[in-house]
Scaffold this motif. Structure first.
Motif, PDB file in Angstrom:
ATOM      1  N   THR A  14       0.816  -1.210   0.000  1.00 20.79           N
ATOM      2  CA  THR A  14       0.000   0.000   0.000  1.00 20.79           C
ATOM      3  C   THR A  14       0.852   1.264   0.000  1.00 20.79           C
ATOM      4  OG1 THR A  14      -0.136   0.024   2.431  1.00 20.79           O
ATOM      5  CG2 THR A  14      -1.827  -1.212   1.239  1.00 20.79           C
ATOM      6  N   GLY A  15       2.164   1.102   0.166  1.00 21.87           N
ATOM      7  CA  GLY A  15       3.066   2.248   0.182  1.00 21.87           C
ATOM      8  C   GLY A  15       3.803   2.366   1.499  1.00 21.87           C
ATOM      9  N   ASP A  16       4.994   2.943   1.446  1.00 22.24           N
ATOM     10  CA  ASP A  16       5.824   3.062   2.646  1.00 22.24           C
ATOM     11  C   ASP A  16       5.165   3.931   3.717  1.00 22.24           C
ATOM     12  OD1 ASP A  16       7.650   1.494   1.406  1.00 22.24           O
ATOM     13  OD2 ASP A  16       9.234   3.008   1.256  1.00 22.24           O
ATOM     14  N   ARG A  17       4.499   4.978   3.301  1.00 19.97           N
ATOM     15  CA  ARG A  17       3.896   5.891   4.285  1.00 19.97           C
ATOM     16  C   ARG A  17       2.794   5.187   5.060  1.00 19.97           C
ATOM     17  NH1 ARG A  17       2.267  11.733   2.212  1.00 19.97           N
ATOM     18  NH2 ARG A  17       4.536  11.661   1.886  1.00 19.97           N
ATOM     19  N   ALA A  18       1.949   4.441   4.347  1.00 21.68           N
ATOM     20  CA  ALA A  18       0.875   3.715   5.018  1.00 21.68           C
ATOM     21  C   ALA A  18       1.437   2.615   5.905  1.00 21.68           C
ATOM     22  CB  ALA A  18      -0.083   3.124   3.983  1.00 21.68           C
ATOM     23  N   ALA A  19       2.471   1.925   5.433  1.00 23.10           N
ATOM     24  CA  ALA A  19       3.071   0.853   6.226  1.00 23.10           C
ATOM     25  C   ALA A  19       3.711   1.402   7.497  1.00 23.10           C
ATOM     26  CB  ALA A  19       4.114   0.103   5.387  1.00 23.10           C
ATOM     27  N   THR A  20       4.391   2.528   7.371  1.00 21.62           N
ATOM     28  CA  THR A  20       5.028   3.135   8.548  1.00 21.62           C
ATOM     29  C   THR A  20       3.980   3.581   9.559  1.00 21.62           C
ATOM     30  OG1 THR A  20       6.876   3.908   7.178  1.00 21.62           O
ATOM     31  CG2 THR A  20       6.581   4.971   9.330  1.00 21.62           C
ATOM     32  N   SER A  21       2.861   4.110   9.075  1.00 23.64           N
ATOM     33  CA  SER A  21       1.804   4.556   9.987  1.00 23.64           C
ATOM     34  C   SER A  21       1.188   3.380  10.740  1.00 23.64           C
ATOM     35  CB  SER A  21       0.716   5.300   9.197  1.00 23.64           C
ATOM     36  OG  SER A  21       0.036   4.418   8.321  1.00 23.64           O
ATOM     37  N   LEU A  22       1.314   2.172  10.202  1.00 22.71           N
ATOM     38  CA  LEU A  22       0.782   0.980  10.868  1.00 22.71           C
ATOM     39  C   LEU A  22       1.843   0.280  11.713  1.00 22.71           C
ATOM     40  CD1 LEU A  22      -1.416  -0.475   7.972  1.00 22.71           C
ATOM     41  CD2 LEU A  22      -2.195   0.677  10.062  1.00 22.71           C
ATOM     42  N   GLY A  23       2.993   0.932  11.878  1.00 24.91           N
ATOM     43  CA  GLY A  23       4.016   0.406  12.780  1.00 24.91           C
ATOM     44  C   GLY A  23       5.033  -0.526  12.160  1.00 24.91           C
ATOM     45  N   ILE A  24       5.124  -0.562  10.845  1.00 26.26           N
ATOM     46  CA  ILE A  24       6.087  -1.443  10.180  1.00 26.26           C
ATOM     47  C   ILE A  24       7.349  -0.656   9.856  1.00 26.26           C
ATOM     48  CG2 ILE A  24       6.549  -2.818   8.107  1.00 26.26           C
ATOM     49  CD1 ILE A  24       3.622  -3.514   8.018  1.00 26.26           C
ATOM     50  N   ASN A  25       8.475  -1.168  10.316  1.00 24.03           N
ATOM     51  CA  ASN A  25       9.775  -0.568  10.003  1.00 24.03           C
ATOM     52  C   ASN A  25      10.189  -1.057   8.614  1.00 24.03           C
ATOM     53  OD1 ASN A  25      12.496   0.168   9.784  1.00 24.03           O
ATOM     54  ND2 ASN A  25      12.848  -0.039  11.984  1.00 24.03           N
ATOM     55  N   THR A  26       9.897  -0.269   7.590  1.00 21.88           N
ATOM     56  CA  THR A  26      10.092  -0.723   6.219  1.00 21.88           C
ATOM     57  C   THR A  26      11.568  -0.959   5.882  1.00 21.88           C
ATOM     58  OG1 THR A  26      10.082   1.578   5.456  1.00 21.88           O
ATOM     59  CG2 THR A  26       7.987   0.389   5.417  1.00 21.88           C
ATOM     60  N   VAL A  27      12.454  -0.126   6.423  1.00 21.52           N
ATOM     61  CA  VAL A  27      13.885  -0.300   6.150  1.00 21.52           C
ATOM     62  C   VAL A  27      14.381  -1.615   6.740  1.00 21.52           C
ATOM     63  CG1 VAL A  27      16.187   0.647   6.533  1.00 21.52           C
ATOM     64  CG2 VAL A  27      14.283   2.181   6.020  1.00 21.52           C
ATOM     65  N   ARG A  28      14.005  -1.863   7.975  1.00 27.24           N
ATOM     66  CA  ARG A  28      14.411  -3.107   8.641  1.00 27.24           C
ATOM     67  C   ARG A  28      13.846  -4.324   7.914  1.00 27.24           C
ATOM     68  NH1 ARG A  28      11.773  -6.115  12.525  1.00 27.24           N
ATOM     69  NH2 ARG A  28      13.078  -7.477  13.798  1.00 27.24           N
ATOM     70  N   LEU A  29      12.580  -4.220   7.513  1.00 23.92           N
ATOM     71  CA  LEU A  29      11.942  -5.342   6.831  1.00 23.92           C
ATOM     72  C   LEU A  29      12.616  -5.611   5.490  1.00 23.92           C
ATOM     73  CD1 LEU A  29       9.661  -7.420   6.756  1.00 23.92           C
ATOM     74  CD2 LEU A  29       8.198  -5.680   5.711  1.00 23.92           C
ATOM     75  N   ARG A  30      12.896  -4.556   4.734  1.00 20.75           N
ATOM     76  CA  ARG A  30      13.567  -4.739   3.453  1.00 20.75           C
ATOM     77  C   ARG A  30      14.953  -5.372   3.644  1.00 20.75           C
ATOM     78  NH1 ARG A  30      11.273   0.463   1.677  1.00 20.75           N
ATOM     79  NH2 ARG A  30       9.765   0.037   0.023  1.00 20.75           N
ATOM     80  N   THR A  31      15.687  -4.908   4.635  1.00 22.63           N
ATOM     81  CA  THR A  31      17.035  -5.427   4.862  1.00 22.63           C
ATOM     82  C   THR A  31      16.999  -6.910   5.217  1.00 22.63           C
ATOM     83  OG1 THR A  31      17.758  -3.242   5.634  1.00 22.63           O
ATOM     84  CG2 THR A  31      19.157  -5.132   6.171  1.00 22.63           C
ATOM     85  N   ILE A  32      16.100  -7.284   6.120  1.00 24.82           N
ATOM     86  CA  ILE A  32      15.997  -8.688   6.539  1.00 24.82           C
ATOM     87  C   ILE A  32      15.630  -9.585   5.359  1.00 24.82           C
ATOM     88  CG2 ILE A  32      14.653 -10.327   7.918  1.00 24.82           C
ATOM     89  CD1 ILE A  32      14.416  -8.191  10.063  1.00 24.82           C
ATOM     90  N   LEU A  33      14.589  -9.200   4.635  1.00 23.81           N
ATOM     91  CA  LEU A  33      14.111 -10.066   3.559  1.00 23.81           C
ATOM     92  C   LEU A  33      15.053 -10.072   2.366  1.00 23.81           C
ATOM     93  CD1 LEU A  33      10.261  -9.414   3.649  1.00 23.81           C
ATOM     94  CD2 LEU A  33      11.535 -11.374   4.488  1.00 23.81           C
ATOM     95  N   LEU A  34      15.720  -8.952   2.098  1.00 21.27           N
ATOM     96  CA  LEU A  34      16.719  -8.947   1.035  1.00 21.27           C
ATOM     97  C   LEU A  34      17.880  -9.864   1.381  1.00 21.27           C
ATOM     98  CD1 LEU A  34      16.908  -5.184  -0.027  1.00 21.27           C
ATOM     99  CD2 LEU A  34      16.120  -7.098  -1.422  1.00 21.27           C
ATOM    100  N   THR A  35      18.293  -9.839   2.640  1.00 24.69           N
ATOM    101  CA  THR A  35      19.399 -10.704   3.072  1.00 24.69           C
ATOM    102  C   THR A  35      19.004 -12.176   2.980  1.00 24.69           C
ATOM    103  OG1 THR A  35      20.179  -8.977   4.593  1.00 24.69           O
ATOM    104  CG2 THR A  35      20.976 -11.216   4.955  1.00 24.69           C
ATOM    105  N   ILE A  36      17.820 -12.520   3.475  1.00 24.16           N
ATOM    106  CA  ILE A  36      17.363 -13.908   3.435  1.00 24.16           C
ATOM    107  C   ILE A  36      17.215 -14.393   1.995  1.00 24.16           C
ATOM    108  CG2 ILE A  36      15.427 -15.437   3.956  1.00 24.16           C
ATOM    109  CD1 ILE A  36      17.120 -14.787   6.374  1.00 24.16           C
ATOM    110  N   SER A  37      16.609 -13.573   1.154  1.00 20.64           N
ATOM    111  CA  SER A  37      16.410 -13.968  -0.241  1.00 20.64           C
ATOM    112  C   SER A  37      17.732 -14.102  -0.979  1.00 20.64           C
ATOM    113  CB  SER A  37      15.516 -12.949  -0.956  1.00 20.64           C
ATOM    114  OG  SER A  37      14.236 -12.906  -0.360  1.00 20.64           O
TER     115      SER A  37
END
Length: 346
Positions: free
Chosen positions: A231-254
């Protein structure tokens, strides 16, 4: 309701995968029946000798030659499928896969480098090999991509894709230079770059199984967050999701999943691109379904491709070439169909 739908989707796919494994084990120069395949595998599993009615040569071929390759095809296909689905979800780009961020190119560079070093007779540390160099080549590529994209503190999709394209272009040129240095031995590099599962062994399976299990579980665990990020970074951040952390974790795992898959099989294209893209049109964009289904579908697709090149074609064609030949036209047809439907943005 979600659980019921998930079971209905998974059960036929798992059954098809099991049947495909059994059928693939029967095909080849030495014909073996499906019941004999199950007897051989059960005997190996419990550590007992095979029945006197079974040909010992057939038992050895099935247990020690065909099954490692078959299971490697399933696991490598599954790893590429899941990592492709995660890359597409993170980058919000249905054309994204391990090539987009240069991961596969980095692994190819690592493998090409060790091949050239071996050609020139340079001494390498104990345990150094093509898979190890390929693995660390993929990991190092991700580190460089993240470093280049770090100027954008949000690690946006645009920054990651541009960084990946830049690094991939540089590595492609480096691989071309290594081919030049290899001279008459360039065939060794080219064969690895085209992909093959002919050298798969049970030690490879021992590495692939925990990686596939752990990587897929982590991706599924964060699948709900990936849905929100769509839905977009702004909406995700407003719902409490750390988008940078999530991207880093999943990029590393993938990246770990892709690098390990490439280190075993070489470069196999289109699996990580087409599988999640095709599933998205069948089951929708819900990553809770898309990611685990990508594992089974990717495994089944690569198993079929490897069986064709191993047991059906008169000459064994590198599996990376076959997947490109099959996947390229399919993707072109799909792309044109979407254009006719007025959905060229996918």
């Amino acid at each position: 309701m979600f659980f019921d739908r998930r079971v209905l989707l998974f059960m036929p796919l798992i059954a098809a995968l099991i049947l495909g494994i059994a059928l693939s084990a029967t095909l080849g120069f030495l014909q073996v029946s499906i019941p004999d395949v199950f007897v051989i595998l059960w005997s190996k599993l419990i550590g007992h000798s095979q029945s006197a009615n079974l040909d010992p040569v057939a038992a050895t071929v099935v247990a020690d030659v065909r099954m490692p390759r078959i299971l490697a095809a399933v696991l490598v296909g599954g790893l590429l499928g899941v990592s492709g689905g995660v890359f597409q979800a993170i980058l919000l780009n249905p054309l994204a896969d391990s090539y987009t961020l240069g991961i596969s190119t980095g692994a190819a560079f690592g493998a090409s480098l060790v091949i050239v070093l071996q050609i020139f007779g340079l001494s390498l540390p104990a345990g150094a090999s093509i898979p190890i160099f390929a693995f660390f080549g993929g990991i190092a590529t991700l580190a460089v991509v993240l470093y280049l994209a770090a100027g954008d503190r949000s690690l946006s999709s645009t920054s990651l894709i541009l960084a990946g394209v830049i690094v991939s272009a540089i590595l492609s040129a480096a691989i071309g230079f290594l081919k030049f240095l290899a001279d008459e031995q360039v065939g060794l590099i080219i064969f690895w770059l085209m992909g093959s599962l002919a050298g798969a062994s049970w030690s490879n399976i021992a590495l692939l199984v925990p990686t596939a299990l752990a990587g897929t579980l982590v991706a599924v665990y964060y699948s709900r967050d990936l849905n929100i990020m769509a839905t977009g970074d702004r909406a995700a951040t407003s719902l409490g999701i750390n988008t940078v952390r999530l991207r880093t974790i999943l990029l590393t795992i993938s990246t770990l999943m892709t690098a390990l898959a490439v280190s075993v099989s070489g470069i196999i294209g289109f699996v990580g691109l087409i599988v999640p893209h095709m599933l998205r049109h069948i089951v929708g964009p819900d990553n809770r379904l898309l990611i685990p289904l990508s594992f089974f579908t990717g495994g089944l697709l690569l198993l079929i491709a490897d069986t064709i090149t191993r047991a059906i074609l008169p000459v064994e064609v590198p599996i990376g070439v076959l997947t490109a030949l099959l996947g390229g036209p399919f993707f072109c047809i799909l792309f044109k169909q979407r254009q006719r439907d007025g959905k060229s943005d996918f």
